[in-house]
Design a protein around this motif. Structure first.
Motif, PDB file in Angstrom:
ATOM      1  N   VAL A 140      -3.254   7.909   6.945  1.00  0.00           N
ATOM      2  CA  VAL A 140      -4.414   6.780   7.259  1.00  0.00           C
ATOM      3  C   VAL A 140      -3.992   5.778   8.213  1.00  0.00           C
ATOM      4  O   VAL A 140      -4.181   5.486   9.211  1.00  0.00           O
ATOM      5  N   MET A 141      -3.252   5.075   7.372  1.00  0.00           N
ATOM      6  CA  MET A 141      -2.963   3.880   7.835  1.00  0.00           C
ATOM      7  C   MET A 141      -2.159   3.736   9.293  1.00  0.00           C
ATOM      8  O   MET A 141      -2.436   2.954   9.943  1.00  0.00           O
ATOM      9  N   PRO A 142      -1.392   4.767   9.591  1.00  0.00           N
ATOM     10  CA  PRO A 142      -0.767   4.689  10.852  1.00  0.00           C
ATOM     11  C   PRO A 142      -1.765   4.690  11.974  1.00  0.00           C
ATOM     12  O   PRO A 142      -1.428   4.240  13.166  1.00  0.00           O
ATOM     13  N   HIS A 143      -2.942   5.228  11.753  1.00  0.00           N
ATOM     14  CA  HIS A 143      -4.089   5.176  12.801  1.00  0.00           C
ATOM     15  C   HIS A 143      -4.401   3.645  13.079  1.00  0.00           C
ATOM     16  O   HIS A 143      -5.059   3.700  14.193  1.00  0.00           O
ATOM     17  N   PHE A 144      -4.097   2.723  12.396  1.00  0.00           N
ATOM     18  CA  PHE A 144      -4.757   1.249  12.658  1.00  0.00           C
ATOM     19  C   PHE A 144      -3.655   0.634  12.457  1.00  0.00           C
ATOM     20  O   PHE A 144      -3.885  -0.650  12.990  1.00  0.00           O
ATOM     21  N   GLN A 145      -2.434   0.785  12.261  1.00  0.00           N
ATOM     22  CA  GLN A 145      -1.500  -0.123  12.038  1.00  0.00           C
ATOM     23  C   GLN A 145       0.137   0.483  12.349  1.00  0.00           C
ATOM     24  O   GLN A 145       0.266   1.552  12.041  1.00  0.00           O
ATOM     25  N   LYS A 146       0.992  -0.586  12.913  1.00  0.00           N
ATOM     26  CA  LYS A 146       2.192   0.071  13.204  1.00  0.00           C
ATOM     27  C   LYS A 146       3.368  -0.007  11.972  1.00  0.00           C
ATOM     28  O   LYS A 146       3.136  -1.282  11.248  1.00  0.00           O
ATOM     29  N   LEU A 147       3.683   0.905  11.464  1.00  0.00           N
ATOM     30  CA  LEU A 147       4.642   0.834  10.405  1.00  0.00           C
ATOM     31  C   LEU A 147       5.874   0.490  10.641  1.00  0.00           C
ATOM     32  O   LEU A 147       6.429   0.603  11.677  1.00  0.00           O
ATOM     33  N   PRO A 148       6.809   0.072   9.733  1.00  0.00           N
ATOM     34  CA  PRO A 148       8.180  -0.189  10.309  1.00  0.00           C
ATOM     35  C   PRO A 148       9.325   1.015  10.091  1.00  0.00           C
ATOM     36  O   PRO A 148      10.324   0.952  10.324  1.00  0.00           O
ATOM     37  N   TYR A 149       8.646   2.395  10.062  1.00  0.00           N
ATOM     38  CA  TYR A 149       9.282   3.540  10.133  1.00  0.00           C
ATOM     39  C   TYR A 149       8.406   4.584  10.830  1.00  0.00           C
ATOM     40  O   TYR A 149       7.200   4.295  10.623  1.00  0.00           O
ATOM     41  N   LYS A 150       8.983   5.811  11.247  1.00  0.00           N
ATOM     42  CA  LYS A 150       7.984   6.681  11.734  1.00  0.00           C
ATOM     43  C   LYS A 150       7.659   7.725  10.697  1.00  0.00           C
ATOM     44  O   LYS A 150       8.663   8.459   9.984  1.00  0.00           O
ATOM     45  N   THR A 151       6.553   7.772  10.076  1.00  0.00           N
ATOM     46  CA  THR A 151       6.205   8.640   8.947  1.00  0.00           C
ATOM     47  C   THR A 151       6.599  10.060   9.277  1.00  0.00           C
ATOM     48  O   THR A 151       7.046  10.640   8.145  1.00  0.00           O
ATOM     49  N   PHE A 152       6.579  10.744  10.122  1.00  0.00           N
ATOM     50  CA  PHE A 152       6.830  12.030  10.431  1.00  0.00           C
ATOM     51  C   PHE A 152       8.346  12.418  10.993  1.00  0.00           C
ATOM     52  O   PHE A 152       8.836  13.320  10.981  1.00  0.00           O
ATOM     53  N   GLU A 153       8.821  11.336  11.640  1.00  0.00           N
ATOM     54  CA  GLU A 153      10.198  11.562  12.151  1.00  0.00           C
ATOM     55  C   GLU A 153      11.193  11.195  11.158  1.00  0.00           C
ATOM     56  O   GLU A 153      12.294  11.618  11.111  1.00  0.00           O
ATOM     57  N   ASP A 154      10.820  10.123  10.631  1.00  0.00           N
ATOM     58  CA  ASP A 154      11.926   9.561   9.809  1.00  0.00           C
ATOM     59  C   ASP A 154      12.186  10.089   8.384  1.00  0.00           C
ATOM     60  O   ASP A 154      13.023   9.940   7.588  1.00  0.00           O
ATOM     61  N   LEU A 156       8.297  10.516  -3.370  1.00  0.00           N
ATOM     62  CA  LEU A 156       7.333  11.585  -4.145  1.00  0.00           C
ATOM     63  C   LEU A 156       5.750  10.644  -3.858  1.00  0.00           C
ATOM     64  O   LEU A 156       5.551   9.680  -4.230  1.00  0.00           O
ATOM     65  N   GLY A 157       5.004  11.604  -3.067  1.00  0.00           N
ATOM     66  CA  GLY A 157       3.551  11.077  -2.689  1.00  0.00           C
ATOM     67  C   GLY A 157       3.320  10.992  -1.398  1.00  0.00           C
ATOM     68  O   GLY A 157       2.515  10.595  -0.672  1.00  0.00           O
ATOM     69  N   TYR A 158       4.552  11.780  -0.538  1.00  0.00           N
ATOM     70  CA  TYR A 158       4.468  12.160   0.854  1.00  0.00           C
ATOM     71  C   TYR A 158       3.134  12.676   1.252  1.00  0.00           C
ATOM     72  O   TYR A 158       2.736  13.894   0.777  1.00  0.00           O
ATOM     73  N   GLY A 165       0.836  -1.094   0.015  1.00  0.00           N
ATOM     74  CA  GLY A 165       0.104   0.027  -0.022  1.00  0.00           C
ATOM     75  C   GLY A 165       0.890   1.281   0.018  1.00  0.00           C
ATOM     76  O   GLY A 165       0.343   2.331   0.329  1.00  0.00           O
ATOM     77  N   GLY A 166       2.266   1.091  -0.356  1.00  0.00           N
ATOM     78  CA  GLY A 166       2.960   2.296  -0.388  1.00  0.00           C
ATOM     79  C   GLY A 166       4.027   2.262   0.670  1.00  0.00           C
ATOM     80  O   GLY A 166       5.000   2.801   0.490  1.00  0.00           O
ATOM     81  N   VAL A 167       4.102   1.586   1.468  1.00  0.00           N
ATOM     82  CA  VAL A 167       5.059   1.149   2.863  1.00  0.00           C
ATOM     83  C   VAL A 167       6.320   0.554   2.125  1.00  0.00           C
ATOM     84  O   VAL A 167       7.301   1.295   2.622  1.00  0.00           O
ATOM     85  N   THR A 168       6.499  -0.082   1.316  1.00  0.00           N
ATOM     86  CA  THR A 168       7.481  -0.638   0.881  1.00  0.00           C
ATOM     87  C   THR A 168       8.295   0.569   0.359  1.00  0.00           C
ATOM     88  O   THR A 168       9.806   0.448   0.702  1.00  0.00           O
ATOM     89  N   GLY A 169       7.907   0.948  -0.537  1.00  0.00           N
ATOM     90  CA  GLY A 169       8.821   2.129  -1.391  1.00  0.00           C
ATOM     91  C   GLY A 169       9.264   3.077  -0.410  1.00  0.00           C
ATOM     92  O   GLY A 169      10.274   3.586  -0.619  1.00  0.00           O
ATOM     93  N   THR A 170       8.281   3.561   0.541  1.00  0.00           N
ATOM     94  CA  THR A 170       8.658   4.617   1.384  1.00  0.00           C
ATOM     95  C   THR A 170       9.519   4.259   2.374  1.00  0.00           C
ATOM     96  O   THR A 170      10.633   4.985   2.630  1.00  0.00           O
ATOM     97  N   GLU A 171       9.545   3.091   2.746  1.00  0.00           N
ATOM     98  CA  GLU A 171      10.812   2.425   3.730  1.00  0.00           C
ATOM     99  C   GLU A 171      11.956   2.433   2.817  1.00  0.00           C
ATOM    100  O   GLU A 171      12.977   2.730   3.529  1.00  0.00           O
ATOM    101  N   GLY A 172      12.007   2.155   1.532  1.00  0.00           N
ATOM    102  CA  GLY A 172      13.249   2.181   0.906  1.00  0.00           C
ATOM    103  C   GLY A 172      13.890   3.441   1.129  1.00  0.00           C
ATOM    104  O   GLY A 172      15.091   3.646   1.276  1.00  0.00           O
TER     105      GLY A 172
END
Lengths: 325, 506
Positions: free
Chosen positions: A103-117, A94-96, A74-81
């Motif tokens: 939306v997703m962080p409200h439901f699920q823990k991601l392998p990185y921090k969207t706003f800090e990383d 591109l797509g931040y 859902g976009g996580v793989t590329g963003t994590e890269g």
């Protein structure tokens, strides 16, 4: 001044060609082509945006921008890269501000921090969620639709993906209008448009760029936009708020981000050049033609905008008690 | 009548555009590139078009760049069969069934006729598909829109049941493979609720196992492991080559398969999503049913190559119909062409044919030319490919493994997928040892997610009532076929059993 600057860059480039061994750390950014990572499949609205930016970039950037699609999760793989890549400004996301950021962080823990990383570079565009119905449906406006819908056991809405910005919007539509809205998730925006055009569902939600040709062909009618203000891409369509329904979202935000440790110089350079692209009249026209309004914001304004968008989705999810079943 | 005249006029003006030196050159370039990426496992037409998009801005004229991209797309369909036949690795999902009889033909020294009939069938089907695109595009596109979740479910489950009978050895083994394929297909995010399934904590598995990874492992690496064992036992197997070209007998046996495949491919290909895969599957099943010698299928029947290879090419032509007439991209490669058109300022959709008649007719005309080019390109290459089989296996095998690794890596740029491929390689080897057919498994893997999604979408739409599959005309008809098919199979089994008992008692 601009010419002097250009001359300077040309001379820098020439010297780089002549003495490549001496090219060290002091070189001015950028030293090689800049990768624009799109974490979605090629051909989608974010991809088209990236490719349009890359097309206009050579006018303003000293090195070419190269679009790379890394879809998955859902976009996580590329963003994590991008989060894990070298923070030298040559790898950008591109797509931040897309669904997996807001939306997703409200439901699920991601392998990185969207706003800090990640650090925001520039906002390029916002894709609103527009509610659409079929041209030959028995209802033509929001009011008629609700009258019709309330008598039904359920009203089906095609959405691009579960728990994305469109899905959340329609969950909220259901709660505010009193219709029993059942969202039917498809595999991306293109498939969900096909379903609504084919009359498989009663209504649907998409980004304007995905439906603009069908609106022109009168196959689809746009009835409401889920933004605070009207969307410049489809100015004649009222917002939910104007119609008296409190469905306001940040839409799907499309900006550029870099890994967090990227040097400030590079960020400044990038933000300045993206701004120039966004001010190019030809770029603005091309974006208008594909239904994506240009909305430039610099790093700090963009950062604030993102945070507000994230909070807004959080509020919506809490208020309407939306859960992933 | 007037309308038909307009179509001819459009087509003639289209040829005027497509026959300029510039456009001819790019059509040839596209066809050539397409053939190459079709042959290389892993690198597909979608990825190639995406890499070449920046170049297309340099070309400037949208017609020229779309002509090239279309060439890459249908060119890949020609190339896809090559590795299926020669080394038992499907270049893409639509060529999985070609492996079954194509590879058997190659083992019997008939790789040349298999490749030849695939190229000729592809040409005929591709051209018939373009003729369909020329004359009946708009009404058919409207029909395709009627295909909603219930219709997809009915069509897919019918296709899947046919798949269980593909290998022909044992229905039970076929069903086991199908169930395994369905299970593998359910790895990743639940398509409806978004819940995470069977990922064992690997984030990279959230999107599921990739088709290329599975196919390369199961077919490519698995086959090589199995062959290594055999070659060691029998020392050096000299690979014999009996003929290079299809004989008149081959041609007589496959001409109707090509025609049937073309029609099946065209009608199934119009449907967005999975069209080419399902059409090749349906074509194979139909050929097996109408054949007087169904027992030859799976042992190198030429119709088993001619039918599906024709079907996937005509499906490729047909998939332009929803794009050009409705603005709906049906698969990843077509979606890239969709994006390319948008970026160049051309809006694909109902107005394309009137607003940009030059684009519509120019591209359609170029597809006639491109298909002819592909035939001329591919036939002489048959001889060259067959020579490849003379390369000692000790050299060929590592090269195949290398290409598999590159191919798998190129999909998502992760080493993780190469490990997954290795695991499936070992699994594929075990399947061969135990005499299981991997074909139905990979087809179930491809169709499973479509099946699950369409079932659950349909039930969401009907508020839980399964009657939706029977009430709608298209879905109801398909379901009728399905029930007849099952009844027929049960009847056959019972009759066999009864005659078996009779024979025993007498």
């Amino acid at each position: 001044m601009e010419k002097v600057k250009k001359m300077f860059w040309v001379s820098v480039l020439c010297s780089l060609l002549i003495i490549p061994t001496l090219a060290g750390a002091q070189d001015k950014f950028p030293t090689k082509p800049i990768e624009l990572v799109v974490p979605f499949a090629a051909g989608g609205s974010t991809d088209v945006l990236a490719r349009l930016v890359a097309k206009f970039a050579p006018k303003y950037f000293d090195k070419p921008l190269v679009v790379i699609n890394k879809p998955g999760g859902g976009g996580v793989t590329g963003t994590e890269g991008v989060v894990r890549s070298a923070a030298d400004g040559h790898t950008l996301y591109l797509g931040y501000g897309s669904g997996h950021d807001l939306v997703m962080p409200h439901f699920q823990k991601l392998p990185y921090k969207t706003f800090e990383d990640l650090v925001p570079v520039s906002l390029l565009s916002v894709h609103s969620v527009v509610m659409i119905i079929r041209g030959d449906a028995p209802y033509k406006t929001m009011k008629e639709m609700i009258e019709w819908g309330k008598k039904r056991e359920q009203v089906t809405a095609s959405v691009s993906t579960k728990a994305g910005s469109v899905d959340i919007t329609f969950q909220a539509v259901g709660k505010t209008t009193g219709m029993k809205v059942v969202t039917v998730p498809f595999r991306g925006g293109a498939e969900s448009v096909t379903a609504i055009v084919g009359g498989q569902t009663d209504c649907g939600g998409n980004h304007p760029s995905e439906v603009i040709s069908h609106i022109k062909a009168k196959r689809l009618i746009p009835i409401a936009v889920a933004l605070e203000q009207r969307d410049p891409a489809i100015l004649d369509v009222p917002t939910f708020k104007e119609l008296g329904y409190n469905v306001v979202t940040a839409g799907s935000v499309k900006g550029v981000a870099a890994p967090k440790a990227t040097p400030l110089d590079a960020i400044r350079y990038l933000a300045e050049r993206f701004k120039k692209v966004c001010e190019d009249p030809e770029f603005i026209q091309a974006m208008k033609d594909i239904g994506q309004p240009v909305m430039y914001k610099g790093p700090s304004d963009f950062g604030k905008y993102l945070q507000e968008g994230y909070d807004q989705y959080g509020k919506l999810i809490k208020e309407f008690n939306i859960k992933l079943e | 009548m007037n309308e038909l005249f307009g179509m001819f006029q459009g087509l003639i003006s289209g040829f005027g555009i497509a026959l300029t030196l510039n456009n001819l050159t790019f059509a040839l370039l596209g066809a050539l590139l397409g053939t190459v990426v079709g042959i290389l496992p892993g690198l597909g037409p979608a990825a190639t078009i995406s890499l070449l998009l920046p170049l297309s801005f340099k070309i400037g004229d949208p017609i020229t760049s779309i002509i090239m991209m279309a060439g890459i797309f249908y060119g890949a369909m020609y190339g896809g069969s090559t590795t299926s036949i020669l080394v038992n690795i499907p270049g893409e999902a639509a060529s999985v069934v070609t492996c079954i009889d194509g590879y058997q033909m190659a083992l019997k020294g008939r790789a040349g006729p298999a490749l030849g009939i695939a190229a000729i069938g592809s040409f005929i089907a591709g051209t018939l598909g373009v003729i369909g695109l020329t004359f009946v595009a708009p009404p058919l596109a409207e029909f395709a829109l009627k295909f909603g979740p219930p219709e997809y479910f009915s069509l897919t489950i019918l296709g899947l049941l046919m798949a269980s009978l593909l290998g022909g050895s044992s229905i039970l083994k076929g069903l086991i493979m199908i169930v395994l394929g369905l299970l593998l297909g359910s790895v990743g995010l639940d398509p409806i609720s978004g819940a995470i399934r069977f990922t064992w904590g690997f984030f990279l598995l959230q999107e599921g196992v990739d088709f290329v990874t599975l196919a390369m492992g199961l077919f490519g690496v698995g086959e090589i492991l199995y062959n290594l064992e055999k070659e060691l036992k029998t020392e050096l197997v000299t690979r014999k080559i009996s003929h290079l070209w299809p004989t008149l007998k081959d041609w007589a046996e496959s001409k109707w398969a090509i025609v049937r495949g073309s029609f099946i491919g065209f009608f199934v290909g119009i449907l967005p999503g999975g069209g080419a895969v399902i059409s090749s599957l349906v074509s194979y099943a139909v050929e097996k049913k109408v054949s007087k010698h169904p027992e030859e299928f799976g042992k190198g029947a030429i119709q088993g190559v001619a039918g599906p290879e024709s079907a996937n090419n005509s499906a490729a032509s047909a998939s332009f119909i929803p794009l050009l007439t409705l603005g709906i991209p049906g698969n990843a490669a077509i979606a890239m062409i969709f994006a390319a058109l948008l970026i160049q300022g051309v809006q694909p959709g109902p107005f394309l044919i009137t607003e940009r008649a030059d684009v519509f007719w120019g591209v359609v005309a170029s597809m006639y030319i491109g298909n002819a080019m592909l035939l001329i390109l591919n036939l002489p290459m048959v001889g060259m490919w067959v020579q490849l089989l003379r390369v000692p296996y000790a050299i060929l095998a590592p090269i195949i493994v290398l290409f598999c690794c590159i191919g798998v890596y190129s999909v998502r740029n992760t080493v993780f997928d190469i490990w997954i491929m290795g695991i499936f390689g070992v699994f594929g080897y075990l399947l061969r040892k135990l005499d299981f057919e991997p074909g139905p498994m990979i087809l179930a893997f491809v169709l499973g997610p479509i099946l699950e999604r369409s079932l659950r979408q349909a039930l969401l739409i009907s508020a839980g009532s399964p009657l939706i599959f029977f009430k709608r005309p298209i879905s109801g008809t398909l379901m009728g076929f399905l029930i007849l098919f099952i009844l027929f199979q049960i009847f056959m089994v019972l009759r066999k059993r009864r005659t078996g008992i009779k024979e025993e008692s007498s």
